[in-house]
Scaffold this active site. Structure first.
Site, PDB file in Angstrom:
ATOM      1  N   GLU A   1     -11.636  10.724  -5.833  1.00 45.10           N
ATOM      2  CA  GLU A   1     -12.342  11.381  -6.933  1.00 45.10           C
ATOM      3  C   GLU A   1     -12.369  10.354  -8.056  1.00 45.10           C
ATOM      4  OE1 GLU A   1     -11.805  14.153 -10.573  1.00 45.10           O
ATOM      5  OE2 GLU A   1     -10.739  15.016  -8.865  1.00 45.10           O
TER       6      GLU A   1
ATOM      7  N   CYS B   1     -13.053  12.941 -16.709  1.00 44.55           N
ATOM      8  CA  CYS B   1     -13.963  12.362 -15.727  1.00 44.55           C
ATOM      9  C   CYS B   1     -15.244  13.172 -15.644  1.00 44.55           C
ATOM     10  CB  CYS B   1     -13.290  12.249 -14.362  1.00 44.55           C
ATOM     11  SG  CYS B   1     -12.537  13.781 -13.795  1.00 44.55           S
TER      12      CYS B   1
END
Length: 556
Positions: free
Chosen positions: A301, A336
């Site tokens: 990720e 993020c």
């Protein structure tokens, strides 16, 4: 609420300046208060009352002669000593991982009672996080190392608790649900099982010190793996305290190892221990290196240059402006999933949207940490990037672009006002060099804004297609045809569509993770846990009987 904590830290700095006691002479006794597992006091953590973070391996907490002294992000005083394992101390961690078999600590055929054990651990841990004093302890500890508003920090604790509540009771064993298919003849059946990898590793970043490592750690444990967890040393004190809470709630001491180290040392462990799977959350550059080092045995990720498209149907301008501000600048943009690029339809340009966004950004203050230290980019680096963008023809500074005033944030970190730079969409797509500059991820309070006209949606879709990170996105529109066009021609794994569309948000009730990459990892849901932390195993039962009158056939 955090003003009190910040002022205490500043007062503690004054006391520390007057004290002759060295950091090396301070020890950390178990605290005598009502939180039974805690070994630090989040309220008092400062240069005068520093903490020491340890590692955990083979069932024991261990120190190290190698210390990484961390500076308080708010005032620069040394306030945490992290006992980091160096390259000479990796063997116990390698040995511990190597002792776990490939078939894991439990699986559908082996020690199934451990599925129930982890349901019980989740129940107890969720109960602990539901206690106001424990929730407040973790929220304030998060604030001390990854400064964000109390509401944002408390939200991280809340999501973690709700995740644990989701996997109480029988829910862990339901993750290992199998299926059976009839065979070709009597006595034959094919069964599909979710199977653990065995020895695994988890590497997580600084920005969500509790939520990301805890959710991935528990997912790994639920499926029967033995994890080695490494959290960014800047914030590892949060997960160290969470490990102590889990032990208090019944986590077997041998099930998880926890290491503090630099990247080079961790890379050495990964190469020597050869874990069967590694979950990495962090930068794309490191992710690609690890993918090669680990020969593809990895789930990622990684970075997210996340976009939001405002459609042609204008409504609820105040709400949309507020959500844009939250997406771009909450946690000082250090998510993020933060809104990195805003595509504004020309219809919205006729509204006060951008002026409202400017007003909302300008009300953020260091005093309540609605804007704060940037831990991976310096002020100079962010300002340099801004100046480079302003060299693009037609670009302009919409707001921000200055260093925060009256701060004591150390120079190793960033201190920037919420900033937005406008770049014409035609210039963004003009050449690859300009496109790469515009879409460079700045992990801070920084976003790109551009405008498109009603016949320029193909340019927007081209810009989305050329992006390399596909984590989150938002299509802000209630026009189903417009939504269909944008969603159908984009990739991002977590996409919000509709008037209330956002880019940030990783709750426990839906998948959060990238798409478009077979290495992509998810977090939070049963589907994410099964994808990341287990593989498929097929067992074909073929008991017979052998047909009556069977005769030896010819060779084939």
């Amino acid at each position: 609420m955090y003003r009190v904590l910040a002022s205490r830290a500043l007062r503690a700095k004054s006391l520390c300046d007057k004290s002759s006691t060295s950091l090396a002479s301070l020890t950390l006794p178990r605290l005598n208060h009502s939180i039974p597992f805690a070994t630090v006091d989040a309220e008092e953590l400062s240069g005068a009352h520093p903490a020491e973070v340890q590692s955990f391996v083979q069932g024991k907490w261990i120190g190290s002669s190698n210390h990484n002294t961390l500076l308080d992000p708010l005032n620069g005083e040394p306030f945490i000593k992290v006992a980091e394992v160096d390259e000479t101390g990796t063997q116990p961690f390698v040995d511990s991982l190597s002792q776990c078999p490939k078939h894991g600590l439990h699986n559908p055929f082996k020690s199934p009672e451990r599925y129930l054990l982890y349901g019980d651990i989740s129940t107890k841990a969720a109960h602990m996080l539901a206690l106001p004093k424990v929730a407040d302890f973790f929220a304030r500890l998060i604030q001390r190392v990854a400064p964000k508003s109390y509401q944002q920090a408390a939200g991280e604790v809340f999501v973690t608790r709700k995740f644990l509540e989701n996997f109480c009771g029988d829910q862990v064993r339901f993750l290992a649900r199998s299926f059976a298919i009839p065979g070709n003849h009597l006595g034959q059946q094919s069964h599909g099982y979710r199977w653990p990898y065995g020895p695994v590793t988890i590497v997580t970043p600084f920005n969500f010190p509790l939520e990301i490592p805890l959710l991935q750690l528990m997912g790994a444990l639920y499926m029967g793996n033995k994890p080695l967890l490494k959290v960014d040393s800047k914030v590892s004190i949060v997960m160290e305290q969470m490990m102590r809470l889990l032990h208090y709630c019944g986590l077997p001491a041998e099930d998880v190892d926890f290491i503090n180290s630099d990247g080079k040392t961790m890379n050495k462990i990964l190469l020597e221990a050869s874990p069967r799977m590694t979950l990495f959350t962090g930068s794309s550059r490191v992710a690609e290196k690890l993918a090669l080092d680990l020969k593809g045995r990895i789930r990622l990720e990684d970075a997210g240059f996340d976009w939001k498209v405002l459609g042609p149907d204008v409504q609820e301008v105040d709400y949309v402006a507020w959500q844009c501000d939250q997406d771009a600048y909450a946690c000082s943009g250090q998510k993020c999933s933060a809104q990195s690029m805003l595509f504004v339809h020309e219809n919205w340009s006729k509204t006060p949207l951008l002026s409202k966004l400017k007003e909302l950004a300008e009300r953020r203050k260091l005093e309540d940490l609605t804007i704060g230290p940037v831990l991976t980019f310096t002020t100079e680096a962010m300002l340099e990037h801004m100046e480079n963008l302003l060299q693009i023809p037609g670009s302009k500074l919409l707001f921000g672009g200055k260093e925060l005033k009256n701060h004591s944030i150390p120079s190793i970190y960033g201190a920037l006002e919420p900033t937005a730079v406008y770049v014409p969409i035609e210039e963004i797509l003009k050449d690859s060099k300009t496109y790469e500059l515009v879409t460079k991820e700045i992990f801070g309070p920084f976003q790109i804004v551009t405008e498109y006209k009603k016949d320029q949606l193909p340019l927007v879709l081209e810009a989305l297609e050329r992006m390399h990170a596909h984590l989150t996105a938002a299509v802000v529109s209630n026009d189903p045809i417009f939504i269909q066009e944008v969603v159908g021609n984009s990739v991002n794994g977590t996409t919000y569509a509709g008037l209330r569309g956002r880019t940030t948000g990783a709750p426990q009730n839906h998948w959060f993770g990238p798409a478009g990459d077979p290495r992509g990892a998810g977090i939070g849901t049963p589907e994410a846990i099964k994808l990341v932390w287990s593989c498929h195993r097929e067992v074909i039962y073929d008991y017979g009987p052998v047909p009556k009158g069977w005769e030896l056939p010819s060779s084939t």
